[in-house]
Design a protein around this motif. Structure first.
Motif, PDB file in Angstrom:
ATOM      1  N   LYS A 143     -12.109  -9.513  -4.442  1.00 55.21           N
ATOM      2  CA  LYS A 143     -11.655  -9.169  -3.081  1.00 55.21           C
ATOM      3  C   LYS A 143     -11.468  -7.673  -2.945  1.00 55.21           C
ATOM      4  O   LYS A 143     -11.917  -7.047  -1.995  1.00 55.21           O
ATOM      5  CB  LYS A 143     -10.317  -9.871  -2.782  1.00 55.21           C
ATOM      6  N   ARG A 144     -10.762  -7.106  -3.910  1.00 50.68           N
ATOM      7  CA  ARG A 144     -10.409  -5.689  -3.820  1.00 50.68           C
ATOM      8  C   ARG A 144     -11.642  -4.795  -3.813  1.00 50.68           C
ATOM      9  O   ARG A 144     -11.697  -3.794  -3.128  1.00 50.68           O
ATOM     10  CB  ARG A 144      -9.516  -5.326  -5.010  1.00 50.68           C
ATOM     11  N   HIS A 145     -12.642  -5.161  -4.619  1.00 51.59           N
ATOM     12  CA  HIS A 145     -13.828  -4.301  -4.739  1.00 51.59           C
ATOM     13  C   HIS A 145     -15.028  -4.853  -3.967  1.00 51.59           C
ATOM     14  O   HIS A 145     -16.136  -4.368  -4.120  1.00 51.59           O
ATOM     15  CB  HIS A 145     -14.183  -4.093  -6.214  1.00 51.59           C
ATOM     16  N   TRP A 193     -13.197  -2.326 -13.767  1.00 46.65           N
ATOM     17  CA  TRP A 193     -12.331  -3.189 -12.956  1.00 46.65           C
ATOM     18  C   TRP A 193     -11.670  -4.271 -13.806  1.00 46.65           C
ATOM     19  O   TRP A 193     -10.504  -4.612 -13.600  1.00 46.65           O
ATOM     20  CB  TRP A 193     -13.141  -3.814 -11.818  1.00 46.65           C
ATOM     21  N   ASN A 202      -2.241  -4.760 -11.765  1.00 49.92           N
ATOM     22  CA  ASN A 202      -3.584  -4.186 -11.629  1.00 49.92           C
ATOM     23  C   ASN A 202      -3.559  -2.676 -11.631  1.00 49.92           C
ATOM     24  O   ASN A 202      -2.531  -2.045 -11.869  1.00 49.92           O
ATOM     25  CB  ASN A 202      -4.314  -4.738 -10.396  1.00 49.92           C
ATOM     26  N   ASN A 239      -8.273 -12.137  -6.808  1.00 52.52           N
ATOM     27  CA  ASN A 239      -7.369 -11.230  -6.084  1.00 52.52           C
ATOM     28  C   ASN A 239      -7.480  -9.779  -6.525  1.00 52.52           C
ATOM     29  O   ASN A 239      -7.397  -8.873  -5.702  1.00 52.52           O
ATOM     30  CB  ASN A 239      -5.910 -11.679  -6.260  1.00 52.52           C
ATOM     31  N   ASP A 240      -7.648  -9.566  -7.831  1.00 52.99           N
ATOM     32  CA  ASP A 240      -7.592  -8.187  -8.325  1.00 52.99           C
ATOM     33  C   ASP A 240      -8.964  -7.544  -8.454  1.00 52.99           C
ATOM     34  O   ASP A 240      -9.052  -6.337  -8.638  1.00 52.99           O
ATOM     35  CB  ASP A 240      -6.877  -8.133  -9.688  1.00 52.99           C
ATOM     36  N   TYR A 253       0.843  -1.192   0.000  1.00 52.40           N
ATOM     37  CA  TYR A 253       0.000   0.000   0.000  1.00 52.40           C
ATOM     38  C   TYR A 253       0.885   1.252   0.000  1.00 52.40           C
ATOM     39  O   TYR A 253       1.752   1.408   0.858  1.00 52.40           O
ATOM     40  CB  TYR A 253      -0.914   0.004   1.231  1.00 52.40           C
TER      41      TYR A 253
END
Length: 399
Positions: free
Chosen positions: A203-205, A255, A119, A199-200, A96
């Protein structure tokens, strides 16, 4: 390790230039290997081994939730003497605020920095705050046909057989390096696809309705190479008794694009010389992504030929658009500085129709015009329109 000279040459151009070199593309398209190639090349050119710092941020050596400060301090520990250090930082999106650490290393240390990622955190809009004007983005794609042939140089198959295999199996390096049957190849690609989706994206969104999301993805994959809108997807879902807002569809498209699964191709009005905002097409990062989900269907070859030609033009540095010439459509208008080429793609030249050629002949300028086909007998030149076989187009040194 099979060298991919296209990327190595690009990186050589930018070596020791005070910009962060960002290699971005779908997972498993070969970015980590390109960094390994770069490392070998740096050693060959006389850079001491202790001045090349390689970090892979997906490895077990790093804690989840690493901060930019920890990343910065971790790298600084290795910078112990005079001279320039070469930083090869793999999959940085796992950290991050990585761009803050990289910016500090660019400013406060004698470094030449190369990073990879798969990503959106490597898309210009998200990194421009810290690296504004101080980075160069190098898109990494799956293998071109010429790279595929290099991977298969010990294979006894003919060029035609290898082209057919490339059309069916796509260009993920892990598939090209092996000797897989169709089922195994698609299983590998499905694994790559699932890791990107999980993963991209989901989970992220924080996507809760996974089934609905998957249905949207399937619609896009089924319609590769066709123009459609977010509105059309929302209407289609409604016809299936499912409800999703147009805004949610836009988010999904966004996305998928940021995870490098799909690439957006906009329309270009040849009369008004402007990019149009409606009726875009989307192409898949690799043809195998369609087949691993939908199964291989010979009927879908025509759309996937377009997909392959689109990425060949992108690899060669062209900005690629769909051409709109009044009511006629040109598959691709490819622009690079003051150069331009027009390309129509078709599996076979239809005997009863001259549409492909007529559409090109109606463009009244002198830029090169091509029809790319799988038809082995239909090559030649008609009134300046060059008809070329797909293999020749993909392997040509220049257009």
């Amino acid at each position: 390790m099979i060298i991919r000279p296209h990327y190595l040459n690009l990186l050589k151009i930018y070596r020791d230039v005070s910009l962060v070199k960002i290699l971005a593309g779908i997972r498993r398209c070969g970015k980590s290997t390109i960094l390994e190639m770069l490392r070998e090349d740096l050693l060959k050119s006389g850079i001491p081994e202790d001045h090349i710092i390689s970090m892979r941020y997906t490895s077990e050596d790093f804690d989840d939730g690493m901060t930019d400060k920890e990343m910065y301090n971790g790298i600084k520990e290795y910078i112990t003497s005079e001279g320039r250090y070469y930083l090869l930082l793999d999959e940085v999106q796992e950290v991050y605020g990585w761009e803050k650490a990289v910016n500090s290393l660019l400013e406060n240390a004698n470094t030449d920095i190369y990073v990879t990622g798969s990503n959106s955190k490597l898309m210009s809009s998200e990194i421009s705050t810290y690296l504004s004007g101080r980075y160069v983005s190098i898109p990494v794609y799956t293998l071109s046909f010429s790279e595929y042939l290099e991977f298969k140089k010990n294979d006894s198959q003919s060029l035609k057989e290898l082209l057919n295999e490339y059309l069916r199996f796509g260009g993920f390096p892990i598939v090209a390096l092996g000797n897989f049957d169709e089922r195994s190849a698609y299983q590998i690609v499905e694994g790559i696809y699932n890791s990107v989706i999980t993963n991209d994206i989901t989970k992220r969104h924080n996507i809760m309705n996974f089934d609905l999301f998957n249905r949207v993805v399937k619609f896009i994959i089924e319609n590769v190479g066709k123009t459609f809108s977010a509105n059309a997807i929302a209407k289609f879902l409604k016809s299936e008794g499912r409800s999703l807002s147009v805004e949610a569809v836009y988010n999904y498209l966004n996305w998928l694009e940021k995870a490098f699964i799909i690439y957006r191709c906009q329309r270009y009005d040849l009369q008004g010389k402007s990019v149009l905002k409606t009726q875009e097409k989307f192409y898949l990062a690799d043809t195998s992504l369609k087949y691993c989900i939908m199964g291989f269907n010979p009927k879908s070859i025509a759309a996937m030929l377009e997909n392959i030609v689109y990425f060949e033009l992108r690899r060669r540095g062209y900005n690629v658009y769909i051409g709109k010439n009044e009511t006629k459509e040109i598959d691709f208008v490819a622009v690079q500085r003051d150069e331009r080429i027009y390309v129509q793609v078709c599996r076979n030249l239809p005997e009863e129709s001259d549409r492909e050629i007529t559409n090109l002949l109606e463009i009244k300028d002198h830029y090169p015009k091509y029809i790319v086909t799988l038809d082995e007998l239909a090559t030649g030149n008609i009134n300046g329109v060059k008809i070329v076989h797909l293999a020749d187009f993909l392997l040509s040194n220049s257009y």
